[in-house]
Design a protein around this motif. Sequence first.
Motif, PDB file in Angstrom:
ATOM      1  N   ARG A 210       0.905  -0.964  -0.008  1.00  0.00           N
ATOM      2  CA  ARG A 210      -0.068  -0.052  -0.025  1.00  0.00           C
ATOM      3  C   ARG A 210       0.998   1.207   0.074  1.00  0.00           C
ATOM      4  N   VAL A 211       0.468   2.144  -1.009  1.00  0.00           N
ATOM      5  CA  VAL A 211       1.469   3.378  -0.916  1.00  0.00           C
ATOM      6  C   VAL A 211       0.343   4.624  -0.815  1.00  0.00           C
ATOM      7  N   ASP A 212       0.741   5.539   0.081  1.00  0.00           N
ATOM      8  CA  ASP A 212       0.062   6.840   0.102  1.00  0.00           C
ATOM      9  C   ASP A 212       0.917   7.839  -0.600  1.00  0.00           C
ATOM     10  N   LEU A 213       0.664   8.513  -1.619  1.00  0.00           N
ATOM     11  CA  LEU A 213       1.370   9.515  -2.539  1.00  0.00           C
ATOM     12  C   LEU A 213       0.990  10.849  -1.797  1.00  0.00           C
ATOM     13  N   LEU A 214       1.955  11.378  -1.176  1.00  0.00           N
ATOM     14  CA  LEU A 214       1.942  12.580  -0.436  1.00  0.00           C
ATOM     15  C   LEU A 214       2.383  13.912  -0.891  1.00  0.00           C
ATOM     16  N   GLY A 215       3.271  13.770  -1.742  1.00  0.00           N
ATOM     17  CA  GLY A 215       3.791  15.358  -2.219  1.00  0.00           C
ATOM     18  C   GLY A 215       4.560  14.997  -3.445  1.00  0.00           C
ATOM     19  N   GLU A 216       5.360  16.094  -4.033  1.00  0.00           N
ATOM     20  CA  GLU A 216       6.386  15.943  -4.872  1.00  0.00           C
ATOM     21  C   GLU A 216       7.600  16.531  -4.445  1.00  0.00           C
ATOM     22  N   PRO A 217       8.738  15.885  -5.064  1.00  0.00           N
ATOM     23  CA  PRO A 217       9.961  16.500  -4.728  1.00  0.00           C
ATOM     24  C   PRO A 217      10.331  18.009  -5.015  1.00  0.00           C
ATOM     25  N   SER A 218      11.131  18.515  -4.346  1.00  0.00           N
ATOM     26  CA  SER A 218      11.539  19.768  -4.714  1.00  0.00           C
ATOM     27  C   SER A 218      12.269  19.953  -6.004  1.00  0.00           C
ATOM     28  N   GLY A 219      12.118  20.923  -6.515  1.00  0.00           N
ATOM     29  CA  GLY A 219      13.018  21.129  -7.880  1.00  0.00           C
ATOM     30  C   GLY A 219      14.478  21.128  -7.901  1.00  0.00           C
ATOM     31  N   ALA A 220      15.014  21.174  -6.688  1.00  0.00           N
ATOM     32  CA  ALA A 220      16.343  21.263  -6.372  1.00  0.00           C
ATOM     33  C   ALA A 220      16.567  20.021  -5.944  1.00  0.00           C
ATOM     34  N   ALA A 221      15.940  19.019  -5.528  1.00  0.00           N
ATOM     35  CA  ALA A 221      16.154  17.656  -5.064  1.00  0.00           C
ATOM     36  C   ALA A 221      16.626  16.971  -6.119  1.00  0.00           C
ATOM     37  N   THR A 222      17.927  16.240  -5.573  1.00  0.00           N
ATOM     38  CA  THR A 222      18.748  15.363  -6.454  1.00  0.00           C
ATOM     39  C   THR A 222      18.578  13.824  -6.537  1.00  0.00           C
TER      40      THR A 222
ATOM     41  N   VAL B 273       3.352   0.650   3.324  1.00  0.00           N
ATOM     42  CA  VAL B 273       3.308  -0.669   4.210  1.00  0.00           C
ATOM     43  C   VAL B 273       3.008  -1.694   3.239  1.00  0.00           C
ATOM     44  N   GLY B 274       4.080  -2.838   3.637  1.00  0.00           N
ATOM     45  CA  GLY B 274       3.803  -3.805   2.796  1.00  0.00           C
ATOM     46  C   GLY B 274       4.252  -5.072   3.462  1.00  0.00           C
ATOM     47  N   ILE B 275       3.780  -6.426   2.986  1.00  0.00           N
ATOM     48  CA  ILE B 275       3.863  -7.383   3.703  1.00  0.00           C
ATOM     49  C   ILE B 275       4.692  -8.427   2.763  1.00  0.00           C
ATOM     50  N   MET B 276       5.650  -9.032   3.250  1.00  0.00           N
ATOM     51  CA  MET B 276       6.638  -9.829   2.396  1.00  0.00           C
ATOM     52  C   MET B 276       6.433 -11.313   3.086  1.00  0.00           C
ATOM     53  N   SER B 277       6.599 -12.151   1.850  1.00  0.00           N
ATOM     54  CA  SER B 277       6.669 -13.802   2.336  1.00  0.00           C
ATOM     55  C   SER B 277       8.115 -13.970   2.606  1.00  0.00           C
ATOM     56  N   ILE B 278       8.416 -14.872   3.332  1.00  0.00           N
ATOM     57  CA  ILE B 278       9.905 -15.224   3.742  1.00  0.00           C
ATOM     58  C   ILE B 278      10.127 -16.601   3.515  1.00  0.00           C
ATOM     59  N   ASP B 279      11.336 -16.955   2.727  1.00  0.00           N
ATOM     60  CA  ASP B 279      11.538 -18.271   2.356  1.00  0.00           C
ATOM     61  C   ASP B 279      13.044 -18.378   2.760  1.00  0.00           C
ATOM     62  N   ARG B 280      13.541 -19.576   3.320  1.00  0.00           N
ATOM     63  CA  ARG B 280      14.848 -19.758   3.659  1.00  0.00           C
ATOM     64  C   ARG B 280      15.380 -20.307   2.439  1.00  0.00           C
ATOM     65  N   VAL B 281      16.426 -19.369   1.718  1.00  0.00           N
ATOM     66  CA  VAL B 281      16.942 -19.783   0.432  1.00  0.00           C
ATOM     67  C   VAL B 281      18.505 -19.629   0.651  1.00  0.00           C
ATOM     68  N   PRO B 282      19.445 -20.568   0.745  1.00  0.00           N
ATOM     69  CA  PRO B 282      20.745 -20.417   0.697  1.00  0.00           C
ATOM     70  C   PRO B 282      21.293 -19.604  -0.391  1.00  0.00           C
ATOM     71  N   ARG B 283      22.407 -18.646  -0.317  1.00  0.00           N
ATOM     72  CA  ARG B 283      22.907 -17.942  -1.164  1.00  0.00           C
ATOM     73  C   ARG B 283      23.223 -18.508  -2.352  1.00  0.00           C
ATOM     74  N   SER B 284      23.932 -20.059  -2.306  1.00  0.00           N
ATOM     75  CA  SER B 284      24.073 -20.797  -3.522  1.00  0.00           C
ATOM     76  C   SER B 284      22.917 -21.161  -4.291  1.00  0.00           C
ATOM     77  N   ALA B 285      21.835 -21.018  -4.013  1.00  0.00           N
ATOM     78  CA  ALA B 285      20.712 -21.421  -4.536  1.00  0.00           C
ATOM     79  C   ALA B 285      20.034 -20.136  -5.227  1.00  0.00           C
ATOM     80  N   TRP B 286      20.370 -18.775  -5.041  1.00  0.00           N
ATOM     81  CA  TRP B 286      19.875 -17.658  -5.755  1.00  0.00           C
ATOM     82  C   TRP B 286      19.867 -17.906  -7.161  1.00  0.00           C
ATOM     83  N   ARG B 287      19.020 -17.503  -7.777  1.00  0.00           N
ATOM     84  CA  ARG B 287      19.025 -17.307  -9.342  1.00  0.00           C
ATOM     85  C   ARG B 287      19.568 -16.153  -9.797  1.00  0.00           C
TER      86      ARG B 287
END
Length: 280
Positions: A94-106, A140-154
């Motif tokens: 869920r994302v609440d959109l609250l404002g825009e950045p300053s023109g000087a923001a980087t 605010v977000g909800i994430m699933s969690i899975d035990r995955v060893p680094r060697s198994a990452w795709r």
Amino acid sequence: MTTIDSAAPTRSGGSKPGRDDMFLGAVVEKGLGMSAELGPPGHIVVRAPLGGAVRGADGSVSKALLSVASDAATGLAVYSSLDWEAMGTTAELRVDLLGEPSGAATMLEATGRLLGRHGDFGTAVVDIRDDLGNVLAHSVGIMSIDRVPRSAWRARHPDPSRLFDPDCVRVVPSGPGESRVRPVGGMLNSMRLLHGGVLMALADAAQDALLAEEPAGRFRRVRLGVDYLRPARADSELVFRSMIRRAGRRLRTVQTEISEANGKLVAIATGTTVALPDPA
């Protein structure tokens, strides 16, 4: 859904992952120039430059940048709290959109903080500001969690020729309240599925297309939420069917069902818009 790959810092003397480790193979985050900095377990800051394709002519910031930053900071806040290596998918954002950045923001800064874990799911809150302190969004977000060893990452180092381009977040109207999209390589996560933040940005575009069919009035979206029901495959065209659930004088609620071409429902997005005054 999306996948964020993170080698969680261990509390038994292990080292924290470097910035590059946290976005291995992530063509969407890399395409947006994102980097990440871990704080204490359960805390993360994701940064992205504010320039080029992520800023509109009126100075507004790309919805794709906000949704991807929210998604990434949520995932990393959850996974960095663990004592083991993990990965997972977004269940709800869920994302609440609250404002825009300053023109000087980087720079955009998305600060994620773990709220809690319940079984195989974790919840995090994200505060998004520009580097001058102006508030842009809150999520605010909800994430699933899975035990995955680094060697198994795709995940692998991303192919620079297939990095995400925010300009590709477009829908093609195909009927009243209906739009279609065929995902391209730069929209995918490291598991070769449509990135959850990109799916949210596409839903936002589909809802804009519906409201553009309205005969009068201007509206600005102030909240967008997505319930991710199953992964969106890269080889299937997606159909976005939107309808107005509430049509008040000042507020409108739009719901979008997102399905694969075979009719299988993959997500439901709900957006809230407010009426804008007529330009002088």
